[in-house]
Design an enzyme around this catalytic site. Sequence first.
Site, short mmCIF file in Angstrom:
data_model
loop_
_atom_site.label_atom_id
_atom_site.label_comp_id
_atom_site.label_asym_id
_atom_site.label_seq_id
_atom_site.Cartn_x
_atom_site.Cartn_y
_atom_site.Cartn_z
N ARG A 298 0.87 -1.19 0.00
CA ARG A 298 0.00 0.00 0.00
C ARG A 298 0.90 1.24 0.00
O ARG A 298 1.17 1.82 1.05
CB ARG A 298 -0.91 0.00 1.23
CG ARG A 298 -1.96 -1.11 1.23
CD ARG A 298 -2.83 -1.00 2.47
NE ARG A 298 -4.07 -1.73 2.35
CZ ARG A 298 -4.33 -2.90 2.94
NH1 ARG A 298 -3.41 -3.48 3.69
NH2 ARG A 298 -5.51 -3.48 2.80
N GLU A 431 -12.11 -3.83 -7.24
CA GLU A 431 -12.72 -3.48 -5.95
C GLU A 431 -14.02 -2.71 -6.08
O GLU A 431 -14.49 -2.12 -5.12
CB GLU A 431 -11.72 -2.78 -5.03
CG GLU A 431 -10.82 -1.78 -5.67
CD GLU A 431 -9.72 -1.28 -4.74
OE1 GLU A 431 -9.62 -1.69 -3.58
OE2 GLU A 431 -8.94 -0.42 -5.21
N ASN A 454 -12.08 -5.58 0.57
CA ASN A 454 -12.46 -4.55 1.55
C ASN A 454 -13.34 -3.49 0.89
O ASN A 454 -14.38 -3.11 1.43
CB ASN A 454 -11.22 -3.87 2.13
CG ASN A 454 -10.30 -4.85 2.82
OD1 ASN A 454 -10.72 -5.95 3.15
ND2 ASN A 454 -9.05 -4.47 3.01
N ASP A 455 -12.91 -3.04 -0.27
CA ASP A 455 -13.72 -2.05 -0.98
C ASP A 455 -14.84 -2.71 -1.76
O ASP A 455 -15.93 -2.16 -1.88
CB ASP A 455 -12.83 -1.21 -1.91
CG ASP A 455 -12.15 -0.09 -1.14
OD1 ASP A 455 -12.83 0.55 -0.31
OD2 ASP A 455 -10.96 0.13 -1.34
N ARG A 465 -17.09 0.88 5.13
CA ARG A 465 -16.25 -0.12 5.81
C ARG A 465 -15.71 0.37 7.13
O ARG A 465 -15.16 -0.41 7.91
CB ARG A 465 -15.10 -0.56 4.88
CG ARG A 465 -14.16 0.55 4.51
CD ARG A 465 -13.22 0.14 3.38
NE ARG A 465 -11.93 -0.30 3.88
CZ ARG A 465 -10.86 -0.47 3.11
NH1 ARG A 465 -10.95 -0.28 1.80
NH2 ARG A 465 -9.72 -0.86 3.62
N CYS A 502 -6.67 -9.84 -2.17
CA CYS A 502 -5.84 -9.23 -1.13
C CYS A 502 -6.63 -8.48 -0.06
O CYS A 502 -6.05 -7.82 0.79
CB CYS A 502 -4.80 -8.30 -1.75
SG CYS A 502 -5.54 -6.91 -2.62
C1 PEP Z 1 -9.23 -3.68 -0.56
O1 PEP Z 1 -9.95 -2.74 -0.84
O2 PEP Z 1 -9.65 -4.85 -0.35
C2 PEP Z 1 -7.78 -3.51 -0.42
C3 PEP Z 1 -6.99 -4.55 -0.27
O3 PEP Z 1 -7.28 -2.25 -0.42
P1 PEP Z 1 -7.41 -1.26 0.85
O4 PEP Z 1 -7.83 -2.08 2.03
O5 PEP Z 1 -6.07 -0.64 0.98
O6 PEP Z 1 -8.47 -0.32 0.37
MG MG Z 2 -9.17 -0.84 -1.54
#
Ligand code: PEP
Ligand code: MG
Length: 583
Positions: A298, A431, A454-455, A465, A502
């Site tokens: 990141r 995402e 996550n997104d 989130r 991821c």
């Molecule tokens: C995600 O969105 O799943 C991701 C891995 O990126 P971040 O958590 O940095 O937004």
């Molecule tokens: Mg993300």
Amino acid sequence: METLRGIPVSPGVAIGRVFALDDVRRRIPRRKVSEKQSRAELTRFEDALATSIAELQSQRERTELELGGEAAKIFAFHLGMLSDPNLIEPIRTRITGERVTAEYAVSQQFKELAERFQKMGDAAFATKVDDVWDLDRRLLGRLIGEHRGRMDALTEAGVVIAPELTPSQTAGFDRTKVRGFATDTGGRTSHTAILARALGIPAVVGLERVSLKAADGDPVIVDGDKGVVILHPDDETIAQYEAYSLRMQEFRRSLDEAVELPAETLDGVRVHVYGNIEFPDEAAKVVALGGDGVGLFRSEFLHLRAGRQPTEDEHFEAYREAVSALGGRPLTIRTLDLGSDKQAQGAPAERNPALGRRSIRQSLQEIATFRLQLRAALRVSALGPVRIMFPLVTNVLEQRQARMIVEDVKEDLADEGVPFDAKTPIGMMMETPAAALMATTFAKEVDFFSIGTNDLVQYTLAVDRTNEHVASLYSAAHPAVLRLIKEIVRAGSRRDLPVSICGEAAGDIEYTMLLIGLGLRSLSVTPSLIPTVKRVVRSVDVTMCERVARKVGSFDSERQVSAYMRDQTRAIIPEVFGGRPAE
Ligand code: PEP
Ligand code: MG
């Protein structure tokens, strides 16, 4: 017995009695002082500031020694804030100009700053609110003469329950006395949560009302694996948790052997388990824990840590450090995933930053900045395997434009005679629902996909989130999310495109069988989870996982999906689950 659900931020189980900590903020009345007294107030403030800086310096050194560099950075950040004239000067002006007491000037200044951070509505800034309150409390403590007081009353091991905890309070915890903690506020990525994990103290945050319900001395269980707090547990529940806790300790010991062995299923299919990192020095940790490389760097944390745009050489140095620690394993660099509000202090905040000018959108508007990051990443590709990917791509033109810029940068480097790997794979994060639904089209444009759950969950389910009030609606097990993941994997495999995942779900072992069953062979997870995920991979076979995925495809609610996945995982590694009453 009452069960409260929150957000698990540090694993393990704590069983003990409540030690309640009060709200750290206090009301300070506005009191006018005479001109002469205002000079004395200014001196009081300068003394409190100097003492706080000295305290922070020694706390940073102590933390560095005890918990390592990552945890100590938090105090370096606090020191930076206390030497920032934009924060400190207005306090002096308030004292002399408005003729108020030092404590009133401090509390007002910090309150305004916290409100500004909160209004930005972005996770990175929301977590900084903790730091603001922490510093506020520190300075006020000096001015009003607060001592560690309450914590000194913790003479036997207990479970700390508080409305919120600051990073300093958490770092100051005596591990032999604090068995675990639970708070009303907070999120997974807050500094307090990071410290809890570094200290190895089980913790649950975002419980909303735990501090109102728990009183000093109440029996309590904090389940940091599942994010559950049980007040007044009955004897049977305590006995079950004690047994569970013992099994988990056993299991954690058994993970050591997973570090050395490859992540290979029982029927010989190799799965790659990578690490997600924020800072280059974590790459060595990924290797030490048996990871196959870095699946997500990141890179925006370089920016956030410096508080400004890193130079090309700073980017280069960070990526070089990671590549060299990885010794031939791949490094996947995600280009800056920043929102416009994170960048320019004082710039007008966007009303809806999650849907605003961020990530690749911002990079494409700030091409000079984007190019220097790409130059650094490509230069490092000459030293070891590097992959580059773009965050939050939602339409094909963005991907094409970004790729064209990469080609352009390559031409420049070639003209300058700077070495780089011309075949550096260029990929994208999947995402958003838009990207997932267009996966077949995108598959023709990129060299790999990386699914950011996550997104993807946030945008698919329309659930913020970072918002603890809707945390129960946020789940990667929702059938809509799973359908999108399936679509991405299918589109990738039709073109033989590597697809990895991821988001946090990749590191949640309840999902491992399902993800393998859906066809994923690359999982990128928080480094500390690498051995656990490898251990699960080594305990399953692909046929079994495909059966699980087919069955999950027939469910219509995330509850069914979660319960089923938990049962299946429990059947193969009973030591992780097994009869916890919270389930
Ligand atoms: C995600 O969105 O799943 C991701 C891995 O990126 P971040 O958590 O940095 O937004
Ligand atoms: Mg993300």
